[in-house]
Design a protein around this motif. Structure first.
Motif, PDB file in Angstrom:
ATOM      1  N   PHE A  59       3.846  -5.411  18.665  1.00 26.11           N
ATOM      2  CA  PHE A  59       2.995  -6.165  17.756  1.00 26.11           C
ATOM      3  C   PHE A  59       3.823  -7.327  17.219  1.00 26.11           C
ATOM      4  O   PHE A  59       4.966  -7.142  16.782  1.00 26.11           O
ATOM      5  CB  PHE A  59       2.519  -5.281  16.602  1.00 26.11           C
ATOM      6  N   ASP A  93       7.982  -3.558   6.222  1.00 27.42           N
ATOM      7  CA  ASP A  93       6.538  -3.807   6.318  1.00 27.42           C
ATOM      8  C   ASP A  93       6.135  -5.145   5.702  1.00 27.42           C
ATOM      9  O   ASP A  93       5.007  -5.597   5.872  1.00 27.42           O
ATOM     10  CB  ASP A  93       5.757  -2.682   5.638  1.00 27.42           C
ATOM     11  N   GLY A 152       7.617  -6.730  13.322  1.00 30.32           N
ATOM     12  CA  GLY A 152       6.697  -7.596  14.043  1.00 30.32           C
ATOM     13  C   GLY A 152       5.308  -7.590  13.434  1.00 30.32           C
ATOM     14  O   GLY A 152       4.791  -6.539  13.069  1.00 30.32           O
ATOM     15  N   SER A 153       4.730  -8.768  13.285  1.00 28.81           N
ATOM     16  CA  SER A 153       3.372  -8.935  12.786  1.00 28.81           C
ATOM     17  C   SER A 153       3.226  -8.617  11.302  1.00 28.81           C
ATOM     18  O   SER A 153       2.122  -8.573  10.777  1.00 28.81           O
ATOM     19  CB  SER A 153       2.391  -8.088  13.598  1.00 28.81           C
ATOM     20  N   ARG A 154       4.335  -8.356  10.628  1.00 31.94           N
ATOM     21  CA  ARG A 154       4.256  -8.069   9.179  1.00 31.94           C
ATOM     22  C   ARG A 154       4.351  -9.367   8.376  1.00 31.94           C
ATOM     23  O   ARG A 154       4.941 -10.345   8.823  1.00 31.94           O
ATOM     24  CB  ARG A 154       5.410  -7.152   8.762  1.00 31.94           C
ATOM     25  N   SER A 206      -4.763   1.508  11.785  1.00 35.04           N
ATOM     26  CA  SER A 206      -4.302   0.127  11.659  1.00 35.04           C
ATOM     27  C   SER A 206      -4.233  -0.373  10.232  1.00 35.04           C
ATOM     28  O   SER A 206      -3.346  -1.115   9.872  1.00 35.04           O
ATOM     29  CB  SER A 206      -5.244  -0.787  12.436  1.00 35.04           C
ATOM     30  N   ARG A 241       0.841  -1.189   0.000  1.00 35.81           N
ATOM     31  CA  ARG A 241       0.000   0.000   0.000  1.00 35.81           C
ATOM     32  C   ARG A 241       0.886   1.251   0.000  1.00 35.81           C
ATOM     33  O   ARG A 241       2.096   1.170   0.225  1.00 35.81           O
ATOM     34  CB  ARG A 241      -0.913   0.002   1.228  1.00 35.81           C
ATOM     35  N   HIS A 296      -0.887  -7.283  14.555  1.00 36.82           N
ATOM     36  CA  HIS A 296      -1.358  -6.005  14.035  1.00 36.82           C
ATOM     37  C   HIS A 296      -2.416  -6.310  12.973  1.00 36.82           C
ATOM     38  O   HIS A 296      -2.225  -7.202  12.158  1.00 36.82           O
ATOM     39  CB  HIS A 296      -0.173  -5.259  13.415  1.00 36.82           C
ATOM     40  N   LYS A 354      -1.220   1.954   8.076  1.00 40.51           N
ATOM     41  CA  LYS A 354       0.210   1.827   8.350  1.00 40.51           C
ATOM     42  C   LYS A 354       0.435   1.004   9.612  1.00 40.51           C
ATOM     43  O   LYS A 354      -0.444   0.897  10.464  1.00 40.51           O
ATOM     44  CB  LYS A 354       0.860   3.215   8.467  1.00 40.51           C
ATOM     45  N   TYR A 355       1.627   0.430   9.676  1.00 37.93           N
ATOM     46  CA  TYR A 355       1.966  -0.391  10.822  1.00 37.93           C
ATOM     47  C   TYR A 355       2.495   0.472  11.960  1.00 37.93           C
ATOM     48  O   TYR A 355       3.103   1.505  11.734  1.00 37.93           O
ATOM     49  CB  TYR A 355       3.050  -1.397  10.452  1.00 37.93           C
ATOM     50  N   LYS A 356       2.264   0.018  13.173  1.00 35.81           N
ATOM     51  CA  LYS A 356       2.984   0.573  14.304  1.00 35.81           C
ATOM     52  C   LYS A 356       3.636  -0.583  15.033  1.00 35.81           C
ATOM     53  O   LYS A 356       3.286  -1.741  14.806  1.00 35.81           O
ATOM     54  CB  LYS A 356       2.069   1.404  15.200  1.00 35.81           C
ATOM     55  N   ASP A 357       4.589  -0.265  15.919  1.00 36.99           N
ATOM     56  CA  ASP A 357       5.391  -1.328  16.512  1.00 36.99           C
ATOM     57  C   ASP A 357       4.974  -1.688  17.930  1.00 36.99           C
ATOM     58  O   ASP A 357       4.987  -2.849  18.301  1.00 36.99           O
ATOM     59  CB  ASP A 357       6.875  -0.921  16.508  1.00 36.99           C
ATOM     60  N   PHE A 386       7.589 -12.489  17.340  1.00 42.46           N
ATOM     61  CA  PHE A 386       8.721 -12.552  18.265  1.00 42.46           C
ATOM     62  C   PHE A 386       8.416 -13.602  19.322  1.00 42.46           C
ATOM     63  O   PHE A 386       7.517 -13.405  20.145  1.00 42.46           O
ATOM     64  CB  PHE A 386       8.917 -11.200  18.956  1.00 42.46           C
TER      65      PHE A 386
END
Lengths: 486, 414
Positions: B91, A357, A380-382, B40, A240, B108, B43-46, A447
């Motif tokens: 996340f 990302d 993380g979580s990507r 959410s 995106r 996330h 964009k990602y946040k950590d 993680f």
């Protein structure tokens, strides 16, 4: 104008699309000095460059002047007239209209049975989508044609109804045409249309079109990837606007182009490649300004990726005095090297910083040995998204990842699109389609908790009773719980 | 798990009636201030903070969505997880249960993960379908999309993500309870703040026109001006004639109609033809998930060897004694005598009971190192053999809409 023209990065389009700061090309209007995608009645396709004043040759379908198509929206179909001129028409074939008219004249369900006469066919032609032209005059020209006669017809010059005339005369000269069923008549008609109609559709060269072009030309170059698989890859990777991605792309830049299209110039794509320079040959059709590509695409070779500290360039900035002492050529060389050092170090920083990302791999490299080096760079979580043309490669990769606790729920996906003949009353899947398309492995970067966790699973209550056995059983229980989750 | 403040039906209802009006913004901001920064899906946040939208991964296909609220607890079959402890975690972190047993992963949100976890209000559009529709219709950052109806909002999240801050998603839902739920959900997920406009409307009768489009969503011509249309309606053919007023006039427009029945496709195709759409094609998407498994390699020579072993043990009378015991009874290794230490140790798993190359009667774990395995794929047990038919078509303006200065004079066009 050749099929694969030289890239001309220095040409600045006269046209500047609104709201497209980074991509001064139009995705909606046929604009000069831009590459475009041409569909032919034969279902063939071409990539052409729209040089103002130029003539584009479509082989047996004729040739047309670029100026005639400029300014129409992409997606427009044209018919070639005399002297390389074109006129806009609604559709490249008549197929849809035929069914409609047959049903009108013969009444719905019975349409399949009766024969289609020449007169009715004539009517179909005139009632076709190209109703702005009264082009058929069948009654006057019934004759049997030899191939020589067809050839001489072809040579007789391009006129607006040239294609239809030939088809018309061929049908008229076909003694057994009346005896064919409507199905075979239509098939015959379609075959002749594909051969003789002087029509083409001018489409925007998006990632789907570019991919289709390569699939037709040499599908191995895009590792057999299908349009649906590309779509699945981009969505699973959550591509995106503004994203920051790590990409391995051995399709010559088709996947890269697809990502740039979705992101519309906003974001960063670090591209790991296995030569001195990356192969982004597909980008030459992209019409993206080199500066925009430079802003967005950061190449890094595998040596730099795997040994970043060795490959980082120790760059000593020259003092003002030193710069002034340099001769012009030396100064230029200095500037070049300085720029390169900055670029290399900056992309190495991107990779060592990590937190991408997504990581997207479309490669022939051995994935079980490659992927562990990439996982650590993903945030993380990507998503981790791997493409391979063979399911077996992803299978081995998934097995190797199943012990890597940094990866959650890896799964192999396949998607296949099955096209249908789309005529009311006679819907059915087409008889043949491409068999390949590739596979996607989708997983999520996580993680693992430091020091491990104790999972809930079979045997947990027993374990509580026997505290001593707990330590020994822990690993087994973990495994079982993992099975439950898998 | 959702905040009570937002669940108040009264607030939502007033909100629904007022959403188009200028009063809407101050009103809305007053009660969603607590999560106004939620982005959410863009964009990602950590790091997880209070009020964040988190997907708790409990097991494959089992994700729970929560809004991190101190004092709340997520209870699962793998343990209890206090929201409080999530704050400050990353996340992607693995989180252990309250008593140190069991774990979940804190993910996330993304449209694809949301599709797995969302509450079904209607049949949803799954990722293989939605991703193909987007790719085929060329949906990118900046695309203006019409979606009717909203349904469970699975595709809406995917569209909203891809069109980004420069695009717009116009979503229509005719069923009021579903509309209210979707609107609340879009609000909580930040979609309405960025690029999504949801309208309570029966588009088949009322059409798609929107009277006052918020300025940030309006194009140059102050209308919907859609580039791409997605119709997931029981009778798309009744909505198609209304599209003419709301689609872009200066560029090609793509449409996809999503219908489960072939009869619907028939009517849709005819309506598309009658309304000037071309390049009509219907396709089906078959998505499959493959599981990575291992299959034991059973060599025929071992089978023969085992039969010989049974024969010889029978002749010695050993086999008869064996039958007196329960076949396959699990025993500790220490209990078992190592009688046949002279033979290949790898294949003697149930020592004392003869040559047992394939672990017969034992609980053999797939992939156990003591045996030989080959990697295989197995298709998921239940595949979606039919989601819907996808009917694609395009509308071309068929007029020249821009003039470019001629660079040569050789070719005059009409």
């Amino acid at each position: 104008m050749s099929e694969t023209p030289d890239p001309s990065p220095n040409v600045t389009p006269a046209f500047k699309a609104e709201n497209e700061v980074f991509a001064p090309k139009s995705s909606t209007i046929i604009s000069p000095n831009q590459f475009a995608f041409v569909r032919l009645p034969s279902e063939g396709m071409k990539i052409v460059e729209l040089k103002p004043g130029g003539i584009i040759n479509l082989g047996k379908f004729g040739a047309f002047a670029v100026d005639g198509v400029l300014g129409y929206p992409f997606g427009q179909t044209f018919e070639i007239l005399d002297d390389n001129q074109v006129t806009p028409i609604e559709s490249i074939t008549y197929e849809a209209d035929i069914s409609e008219d047959v049903e009108l004249s013969e009444g719905g369900a019975e349409a399949a049975g009766p024969e289609l006469t020449k007169d009715e066919l004539t009517k179909l032609f005139t009632n076709s989508s190209e109703n702005n032209q009264n082009i058929i005059n069948i009654g006057s020209s019934i004759q049997k044609l030899s191939s020589e006669e067809i050839d001489s017809l072809k040579k007789s010059g391009a006129s607006s109804d040239f294609g239809q005339k030939i088809i018309e005369q061929i049908i008229a000269g076909h003694a057994g045409f009346d005896k064919k069923t409507i199905f075979s008549q239509q098939k015959y008609l379609k075959r002749k249309q594909q051969k003789f109609l002087r029509r083409f559709t001018m489409e925007y060269l998006g990632s789907s079109q570019l991919l289709k072009y390569y699939i037709e030309k040499d599908s191995q170059r895009v590792l057999d990837m299908s349009e649906e698989t590309l779509g699945l890859l981009l969505n699973y990777a959550n591509v995106r606007q503004g994203g920051r991605y790590l990409l391995v792309d051995e399709t010559g830049g088709v996947v890269l182009y697809a990502m740039m299209e979705r992101m519309k110039g906003q974001g960063t794509i670090v591209v790991a490649h296995d030569n001195e320079h990356p192969n982004h040959i597909a980008l030459r059709y992209s019409n993206y300004q080199p500066s925009m590509v430079e802003d967005m695409v950061k190449p890094i070779n595998w040596l730099q990726f795997m040994e970043p500290e060795n490959e980082r360039i120790d760059w000593v900035t020259a003092t003002e005095d030193e710069l002034n002492d340099m001769k012009f050529a030396k100064r230029q060389q200095y500037e070049r090297r300085s720029k390169r050092a900055q670029e290399v170090n900056s992309v190495i920083d991107q990779v060592t910083t990590g937190n991408f990302d997504a990581v997207i791999v479309v490669s022939t490299l051995n994935l079980p040995s490659l992927v562990p080096h990439l996982i650590g760079t993903v945030g993380g979580s990507r998503p981790i998204v791997l493409y391979h043309q063979y399911k077996e490669s992803l299978l081995d990769t998934q097995h190797s990842l199943s012990n890597d606790k940094r990866v959650l729920a890896p799964s192999i996906f396949e998607t296949r699109v099955r096209p249908h003949q789309t005529i009311p009353g006679r819907m059915h899947p087409v008889m043949s389609m491409r068999g390949f398309g590739g596979y996607i492995l989708w997983a999520t970067r996580v993680f693992p908790k430091e020091g491990g966790v104790t999972a809930v699973g079979r045997g947990v209550s027993k374990k509580k009773k026997d505290e001593e056995a707990k330590v020994e059983e822990k690993d087994v229980v973990m495994e079982e719980a993992k099975d439950d989750k898998a | 798990m959702q905040s009570r403040r937002c669940a108040d039906p009264h607030l939502v209802r007033i909100d629904a009636k007022r959403w188009q009006g200028p009063l809407f913004y101050p009103f809305r901001c007053s009660y969603i201030a607590w999560n106004r920064d939620i982005m959410s899906f863009y964009k990602y946040k950590d790091i997880i903070e209070e009020g964040d939208f988190v997907l708790a991964f409990i097991g494959r296909g089992n994700l729970k969505h929560i809004t991190v609220t101190p004092g709340s607890v997520l209870n699962t079959r793998y343990g209890s997880f206090e929201h409080e402890r999530m704050i400050g975690m990353k996340f992607g972190d693995q989180m252990s249960g309250a008593r140190g047993v069991g774990f979940i992963h804190l993910l996330h949100p993304s449209p694809e993960l949301w599709t797995i976890s969302l509450p079904h209000r209607t049949q949803i559009v799954y990722t293989p379908d939605s991703s193909y529709i987007m790719q085929r219709l060329g949906v990118t950052t900046g695309t203006r999309v019409i979606e009717a109806g909203t349904g469970s909002g699975s595709f809406s999240h995917s569209f909203a993500r891809t069109v980004g801050s420069e695009g717009v998603l116009f979503s229509y839902e005719f069923h009021e309870p579903r509309f209210l739920e979707a609107k609340k959900e879009f609000q909580e997920h930040g979609l309405l703040d960025v690029n999504t406009l949801i309208t309570h409307r029966d588009v088949c009768n009322g059409g798609f026109e929107i009277e006052s489009i918020p300025e940030r969503f309006s194009s140059d011509c102050k209308s919907v001006n859609a580039d791409v249309v997605f119709l997931d309606l029981p009778s798309p053919w009744t909505a198609i004639p209304h599209l003419q007023k709301v689609i872009a006039k200066r560029s090609r427009v793509g449409i996809c109609c999503f219908s489960p029945c072939i009869e619907q496709v028939e009517k849709t195709v005819k309506a598309l033809q009658e309304n000037g759409w071309s390049s009509i094609e219907m396709v089906e998407v078959a998505g499959k998930r493959w599981e990575a498994r291992k299959e034991m390699v059973k060599d025929i020579s071992d089978v023969v060897k085992r039969l010989k072993d049974i024969q010889s043990r029978k002749s010695q009378g050993i086999e008869n004694r064996r039958h007196a015991k329960v076949v396959g009874e699990k025993r500790e290794i220490s209990e078992v005598n190592d009688e046949d230490s002279g033979s290949e140790p790898k294949k003697f798993q149930n020592l004392g009971k003869g040559f047992n190359p394939f672990g017969k009667g034992l609980r053999v774990k797939e992939g156990d190192d003591q045996w030989t395995w080959t990697n295989v794929t197995k298709i998921e047990a239940d595949i979606k053999s039919h989601t819907s038919y996808l009917t694609f078509a395009y509308m071309n303006p068929n007029v020249r809409i821009a003039e470019f200065p001629k660079q040569t004079t050789t070719n005059e066009s009409s």
